[in-house]
Design a protein around this motif. Structure first.
Motif, PDB file in Angstrom:
ATOM      1  N   ILE A  90       0.860  -1.195   0.000  1.00  0.00           N
ATOM      2  CA  ILE A  90       0.000   0.000   0.000  1.00  0.00           C
ATOM      3  C   ILE A  90       0.893   1.241   0.000  1.00  0.00           C
ATOM      4  O   ILE A  90       1.649   1.479   0.946  1.00  0.00           O
ATOM      5  N   GLY A  91       0.803   2.005  -1.081  1.00  0.00           N
ATOM      6  CA  GLY A  91       1.607   3.223  -1.212  1.00  0.00           C
ATOM      7  C   GLY A  91       2.733   3.030  -2.217  1.00  0.00           C
ATOM      8  O   GLY A  91       3.424   2.010  -2.188  1.00  0.00           O
ATOM      9  N   ALA A  92       2.866   4.000  -3.128  1.00  0.00           N
ATOM     10  CA  ALA A  92       3.925   3.932  -4.143  1.00  0.00           C
ATOM     11  C   ALA A  92       4.894   5.094  -3.984  1.00  0.00           C
ATOM     12  O   ALA A  92       5.329   5.718  -4.945  1.00  0.00           O
TER      13      ALA A  92
ATOM     14  N   PHE B 159      12.609  15.872  -8.533  1.00  0.00           N
ATOM     15  CA  PHE B 159      13.215  14.865  -7.653  1.00  0.00           C
ATOM     16  C   PHE B 159      12.556  13.508  -7.904  1.00  0.00           C
ATOM     17  O   PHE B 159      13.176  12.453  -7.801  1.00  0.00           O
ATOM     18  N   GLU B 160      11.260  13.559  -8.267  1.00  0.00           N
ATOM     19  CA  GLU B 160      10.517  12.295  -8.440  1.00  0.00           C
ATOM     20  C   GLU B 160      11.132  11.378  -9.497  1.00  0.00           C
ATOM     21  O   GLU B 160      10.878  10.177  -9.510  1.00  0.00           O
ATOM     22  N   THR B 161      11.988  11.956 -10.366  1.00  0.00           N
ATOM     23  CA  THR B 161      12.647  11.125 -11.394  1.00  0.00           C
ATOM     24  C   THR B 161      13.487  10.035 -10.719  1.00  0.00           C
ATOM     25  O   THR B 161      13.717   8.975 -11.298  1.00  0.00           O
ATOM     26  N   VAL B 162      13.959  10.311  -9.493  1.00  0.00           N
ATOM     27  CA  VAL B 162      14.761   9.317  -8.768  1.00  0.00           C
ATOM     28  C   VAL B 162      13.893   8.089  -8.483  1.00  0.00           C
ATOM     29  O   VAL B 162      14.317   6.951  -8.674  1.00  0.00           O
ATOM     30  N   VAL B 163      12.650   8.322  -8.039  1.00  0.00           N
ATOM     31  CA  VAL B 163      11.734   7.202  -7.755  1.00  0.00           C
ATOM     32  C   VAL B 163      11.359   6.503  -9.060  1.00  0.00           C
ATOM     33  O   VAL B 163      11.324   5.273  -9.142  1.00  0.00           O
ATOM     34  N   HIS B 164      11.138   7.296 -10.124  1.00  0.00           N
ATOM     35  CA  HIS B 164      10.802   6.705 -11.429  1.00  0.00           C
ATOM     36  C   HIS B 164      11.942   5.835 -11.943  1.00  0.00           C
ATOM     37  O   HIS B 164      11.706   4.778 -12.522  1.00  0.00           O
TER      38      HIS B 164
ATOM     39  N   GLY C 267       7.455   2.144  -0.828  1.00  0.00           N
ATOM     40  CA  GLY C 267       6.613   1.147  -1.488  1.00  0.00           C
ATOM     41  C   GLY C 267       7.281   0.632  -2.755  1.00  0.00           C
ATOM     42  O   GLY C 267       7.279  -0.576  -3.036  1.00  0.00           O
ATOM     43  N   ILE C 268       7.881   1.544  -3.519  1.00  0.00           N
ATOM     44  CA  ILE C 268       8.562   1.141  -4.758  1.00  0.00           C
ATOM     45  C   ILE C 268       9.776   0.271  -4.406  1.00  0.00           C
ATOM     46  O   ILE C 268      10.045  -0.747  -5.053  1.00  0.00           O
TER      47      ILE C 268
END
Ligand SMILES: Cc1cc2nc3c(=O)[nH]c(=O)nc-3n(C[C@H](O)[C@H](O)[C@H](O)COP(=O)(O)OP(=O)(O)OC[C@H]3O[C@@H](n4cnc5c(N)ncnc54)[C@H](O)[C@@H]3O)c2cc1C
Length: 385
Positions: A13-15, A205-210, A19-20
């Motif tokens: 639950i949660g990305a 910054f979200e590119t790091v998670v992507h 979560g990733i």
């Protein structure tokens, strides 16, 4: 003697980063029977960007850290994908603090306020170490409490501005709330360094998670198309029975799984957004606002716990599953809580690696569905055996 569960599935639950990372950990163990339910229409959680007048603005995490003896995983990825960052030079602060009535404070006046703040911080760090070294001691005070003991409580606009920079700015909480023991020494900065780099890249910054997600979730033109990632699915109920977990989302969808990894923030857990059936003991709202967990241990377990450090026990409590429910997220990482790297490590569970150390790293994807080995990986990861 436990009857085998109907399937081996895991629901995350949660990305956000945790979560990733939890999904990546499962995937790399060859365990592909999981889905991620995310309330938002995007991944990244508290790492997210917005647009102001056509410019990208970071709405959550902004800074990456460097210069220490260890490497921050988030910063390493940022370097790999050439994320544009700017060094935040705080060295010039003493020439840039404004008076309430206008005009700048003189540099030497600010410098002496900084010297006092440094001494306060050193006192607090030493006191924190003393409190932590007391065997079995649970004593803790607030940062403000340590400033009182030092007889140097910030007063007046300049002192308060400097204190804001030293404490509130980093903790996002006032000093009367922040725990001394959990703040000083600042482990993240001791390990990864105090040089902070502000993310200033239109990709965000979200590119790091992507970047992490794209390593294992199928995607097309930078858009994740993997059906295991389900967006706009707000979990409202987690119903746990002996053999399975039933999850209900806001839109009425119902999911069945063997295990659940909950990565939502403490704030979400403290709210009533997600109903746990049966209720989780530590989420009972008997003491609103108190982050209290009550655990009673007996027999062998009490002897084992008595012999280990308080830090290790705390870490175990935060990561302990409740039956089939396991918790991850920045707040469950006792070393780097409050940071993207804390979320990264909370999803990347060391205990799964211990499993590999034992030589049990068979390519699990090749195991027939529902096989014992595959089931045991999930067990190992989730129950911490
Ligand atoms: C303003 C701000 C500034 C910050 N600055 C920094 C910084 O400079 N450097 C740094 O390292 N860290 C910083 N942080 C902290 C960092 O962003 C977090 O520690 C980290 O991103 C947390 O990741 P997580 O996966 O644990 O949680 P989250 O990112 O919160 O992920 C949890 C996910 O769960 C989803 N969710 C919640 N409820 C439900 C539900 N009921 N059903 C389904 N999904 C749900 C959420 O939408 C979210 O995507 C900052 C945080 C904030 C808020």
């Amino acid at each position: 003697s436990r009857s085998p569960p109907p399937s081996d599935s895991v629901i995350i639950i949660g990305a956000g980063m945790s979560g990733i990372m939890a999904a990546k950990t499962l995937e790399e163990a060859g365990y592909k029977d999981y889905i991620i339910l995310e309330a938002d229409s995007r991944i990244g959680g508290r790492v997210h960007k917005g647009q102001v007048d056509g410019n990208t603005v970071e709405m959550g995490a902004n800074w990456l850290f460097s210069g220490g003896p260890k490497s921050s995983p988030a910063h390493e990825i940022a370097k790999k994908i050439k994320l544009r960052t700017l060094y935040s030079d705080y060295g010039n602060l003493s020439s840039n603090i404004y008076k309430q009535g206008g005009g700048l404070y003189e540099k030497h006046v600010v410098e002496s306020a900084f010297k006092v703040a440094d001494a306060r911080q050193e006192f607090g760090t030493n006191l924190s170490k003393i409190l932590s070294s007391k065997k079995g001691g649970d004593d803790d005070i607030s940062i403000l409490g340590s400033q009182r003991l030092f007889k140097q409580v910030p007063k007046g606009p300049l002192d308060l501005a400097v204190d804001y920079f030293y404490n509130d700015f980093e903790e996002a909480e006032p000093t009367r709330i922040s725990s001394l023991k959990n703040t000083f020494p600042r482990q993240l900065m001791e390990d990864f360094g105090e040089d902070s780099y502000f993310v200033a890249d239109p990709r965000g910054f979200e590119t790091v998670v992507h970047y992490i997600a794209n390593q294992f979730l199928s995607h097309n033109n930078n858009k994740i198309t993997d059906p295991r990632l389900q967006l706009k699915k707000t979990v409202r109920k987690i119903n746990q029975s002996k053999n399975k977990v039933i999850i209900t989302t806001e839109d009425g969808s119902v999911y069945h799984a063997n295990y659940v990894i909950v990565t939502v923030s403490v704030g979400v857990l403290q709210s009533d957004l997600i109903g746990f059936v049966p209720r989780l003991p530590h989420l009972e709202n008997e003491l609103p606002g108190e982050n209290m967990i009550f655990v009673t241990v007996t027999d062998e377990e009490s002897r084992r716990i008595e012999q280990q450090s308080e830090k290790k026990t705390k870490a175990e409590i935060m990561q302990q599953p409740f039956g089939r429910i396991y918790f991850a997220g920045e707040h469950t990482n006792s070393t780097y809580l409050g940071y993207v790297d804390g979320a990264y490590f909370s999803g990347f569970q060391g205990r799964l690696l211990r499993f590999f150390d034992l030589g049990l790293s068979a390519p699990l994807s090749r195991c027939p569905s529902g096989s014992k080995a595959r089931h045991r990986v999930a067990h190992w990861l989730l129950l911490g055996h």
